[in-house]
Design an enzyme around this catalytic site. Structure first.
Site, PDB file in Angstrom:
ATOM      1  N   ARG A  88       1.027  -1.067   0.023  1.00  0.00           N
ATOM      2  CA  ARG A  88       0.055  -0.009  -0.007  1.00  0.00           C
ATOM      3  C   ARG A  88       0.898   1.209   0.070  1.00  0.00           C
ATOM      4  O   ARG A  88       1.003   1.876  -1.032  1.00  0.00           O
ATOM      5  CB  ARG A  88      -1.029  -0.061   1.210  1.00  0.00           C
ATOM      6  CG  ARG A  88      -2.276   0.758   1.040  1.00  0.00           C
ATOM      7  CD  ARG A  88      -2.112   2.481   1.412  1.00  0.00           C
ATOM      8  NE  ARG A  88      -1.372   2.464   2.696  1.00  0.00           N
ATOM      9  CZ  ARG A  88      -0.930   3.686   3.339  1.00  0.00           C
ATOM     10  NH1 ARG A  88      -1.046   4.956   2.412  1.00  0.00           N
ATOM     11  NH2 ARG A  88      -0.397   3.918   4.473  1.00  0.00           N
ATOM     12  N   ASP A  89       1.524   1.496   1.077  1.00  0.00           N
ATOM     13  CA  ASP A  89       2.116   2.864   1.312  1.00  0.00           C
ATOM     14  C   ASP A  89       3.422   2.540   0.180  1.00  0.00           C
ATOM     15  O   ASP A  89       3.918   3.812  -0.243  1.00  0.00           O
ATOM     16  CB  ASP A  89       2.664   3.177   2.620  1.00  0.00           C
ATOM     17  CG  ASP A  89       2.988   4.662   3.032  1.00  0.00           C
ATOM     18  OD1 ASP A  89       2.723   5.374   2.090  1.00  0.00           O
ATOM     19  OD2 ASP A  89       3.893   4.733   3.894  1.00  0.00           O
ATOM     20  N   HIS A 148       5.346   4.953  12.728  1.00  0.00           N
ATOM     21  CA  HIS A 148       5.761   4.631  11.040  1.00  0.00           C
ATOM     22  C   HIS A 148       6.560   5.570  10.712  1.00  0.00           C
ATOM     23  O   HIS A 148       6.156   6.992  10.862  1.00  0.00           O
ATOM     24  CB  HIS A 148       4.105   4.917  10.443  1.00  0.00           C
ATOM     25  CG  HIS A 148       4.195   4.865   8.915  1.00  0.00           C
ATOM     26  ND1 HIS A 148       3.566   3.928   8.111  1.00  0.00           N
ATOM     27  CD2 HIS A 148       4.854   5.880   7.982  1.00  0.00           C
ATOM     28  CE1 HIS A 148       3.593   3.985   7.012  1.00  0.00           C
ATOM     29  NE2 HIS A 148       4.414   5.188   6.570  1.00  0.00           N
ATOM     30  N   HIS A 159       9.470   7.417   7.773  1.00  0.00           N
ATOM     31  CA  HIS A 159       9.922   7.467   6.650  1.00  0.00           C
ATOM     32  C   HIS A 159      11.424   7.867   6.533  1.00  0.00           C
ATOM     33  O   HIS A 159      11.911   8.753   7.544  1.00  0.00           O
ATOM     34  CB  HIS A 159       9.082   8.693   5.733  1.00  0.00           C
ATOM     35  CG  HIS A 159       7.908   8.020   5.225  1.00  0.00           C
ATOM     36  ND1 HIS A 159       7.446   8.095   3.930  1.00  0.00           N
ATOM     37  CD2 HIS A 159       6.742   7.454   5.892  1.00  0.00           C
ATOM     38  CE1 HIS A 159       6.127   7.637   3.809  1.00  0.00           C
ATOM     39  NE2 HIS A 159       5.813   7.445   5.059  1.00  0.00           N
ATOM     40  N   CYS A 195       4.218   9.462   0.013  1.00  0.00           N
ATOM     41  CA  CYS A 195       2.933  10.191  -0.003  1.00  0.00           C
ATOM     42  C   CYS A 195       2.722  10.905  -1.296  1.00  0.00           C
ATOM     43  O   CYS A 195       3.454  11.836  -1.419  1.00  0.00           O
ATOM     44  CB  CYS A 195       2.528  10.825   1.197  1.00  0.00           C
ATOM     45  SG  CYS A 195       0.732  11.384   1.247  1.00  0.00           S
ATOM     46  N   ASN A 201       9.653   4.833   2.594  1.00  0.00           N
ATOM     47  CA  ASN A 201       9.480   4.237   3.998  1.00  0.00           C
ATOM     48  C   ASN A 201      10.948   3.921   4.744  1.00  0.00           C
ATOM     49  O   ASN A 201      11.879   3.407   3.830  1.00  0.00           O
ATOM     50  CB  ASN A 201       8.447   3.430   4.203  1.00  0.00           C
ATOM     51  CG  ASN A 201       7.067   3.796   3.728  1.00  0.00           C
ATOM     52  OD1 ASN A 201       6.303   4.175   4.574  1.00  0.00           O
ATOM     53  ND2 ASN A 201       6.909   3.714   2.479  1.00  0.00           N
TER      54      ASN A 201
END
Length: 310
Positions: A14-15, A217, A219, A250, A259
């Protein structure tokens, strides 16, 4: 004494993929999920229920979940496939698939919330409140309701509103805790955090919602991701997000690159004696495999250098 377990939630499908130029078909994305699960992922953010016009890389979430269900049938104990949602419409879509968990994304700032999902902070909290109320009303239904978590973006800084204070974060975490959200993610969406501010915001979040599990989370935009993950573990956090190969970012945050890489994080933690449940060699193979699919080598250190001594 058994090693302290650290749960790494894999967010690459996903990310990771949402900020890549390449748009992969649902079958390839489903294969990435199964490769990561074979490498030890037990919680994995598999899909995002967002409008395909906004994030074309995430189109076909239902097809991804259908492909996964077709491969292995009934749910596997101890394994959870997560779907990200930004609003009530996304939540409705998620309920129609086989996701085990729904992760609701909110922003700490109005600027990013308006850009990312068209809602300011107050409207986002109202949206989450409605989802929580609907879940309570569905207790006892024949169809099991997926688990629910929430992730706060831009906790360490916003590309539109600038610095984010400890107080801003604590206030919003407290509201989510009061709603009964059992897991709250704190995300450094644009990679501006440092280990010391990580410690401060974890302490404030824990005080604001002592019953909630915190998930962090990070990055690696400015090369502080692994250091920030270390600070989180030292502060007592047991759940971290990471993305295979270090891919991602993003699309609505200028300059927000990849990430923290799952394999880099696993290497650090396993070398230090923590238990992650991942097979490092299999993770590296998955990182190289997805690099071939997106048309570029993944940026993680381990996908280039390989493991050593773990």
């Amino acid at each position: 004494m058994s090693p302290r377990p650290i749960q790494i939630v894999e967010v690459g499908p996903r990310d990771g993929l949402q900020n890549e130029t390449a748009v992969l078909d649902p079958a390839t994305r489903a294969e990435l999920v199964t490769r990561l699960e074979a490498a030890g992922a037990r919680r994995i953010e598999a899909v995002s229920f967002v409008h395909p016009g906004r994030v074309p890389q995430m189109a076909g979430a239902e097809e991804v979940m259908a492909a996964l269900s077709g491969k292995d049938g009934a749910p596997t104990p101890g394994r959870s496939r997560i779907g990200l949602v930004l609003n009530g419409k996304g939540y409705d879509r998620a309920l129609g698939t086989g996701v085990d968990e729904v992760n609701v994304s909110l922003s700490v700032t109005d600027g990013f919330g308006l850009k990312n999902q068209g809602l300011d902070v107050r409207a986002q909290v109202a949206m989450l409140s409605e989802i929580v109320a609907r879940r309570h009303n569905s207790d006892g239904a024949d169809t099991p309701v997926p688990g629910l978590s929430a992730t706060l973006s831009c906790v360490w800084g916003c590309p539109f509103d600038g610095e984010v204070s400890v107080g801003q974060v604590a206030d919003l975490v407290g509201e989510l805790g009061a709603l009964g959200v059992v897991e709250i993610g704190l995300a450094d969406t644009i990679g501006v955090g440092d280990p010391w501010s990580v410690t401060r915001k974890i302490e404030a979040a824990r005080a604001a919602a002592p019953e909630a599990t915190l998930r962090l989370h990070f990055h690696d935009t400015r090369n502080t991701g692994v250091a920030n993950a270390y600070a989180a573990v030292e502060a007592g956090v047991d759940v971290l997000d990471a993305s295979v190969g270090g891919i991602g970012g993003c699309p609505f945050a200028p300059g927000a690159t990849g990430n923290v890489a799952t394999e880099d994080l696993v290497y650090m933690l396993e070398r230090a004696g923590y238990a992650t449940g991942y097979d490092l060699d299999a993770l590296i193979r998955a990182a190289r495999w997805i690099g071939e699919r997106i048309g570029r080598p993944t940026p993680s250190a381990l996908s280039r250098a390989g493991g050593w001594g773990v």
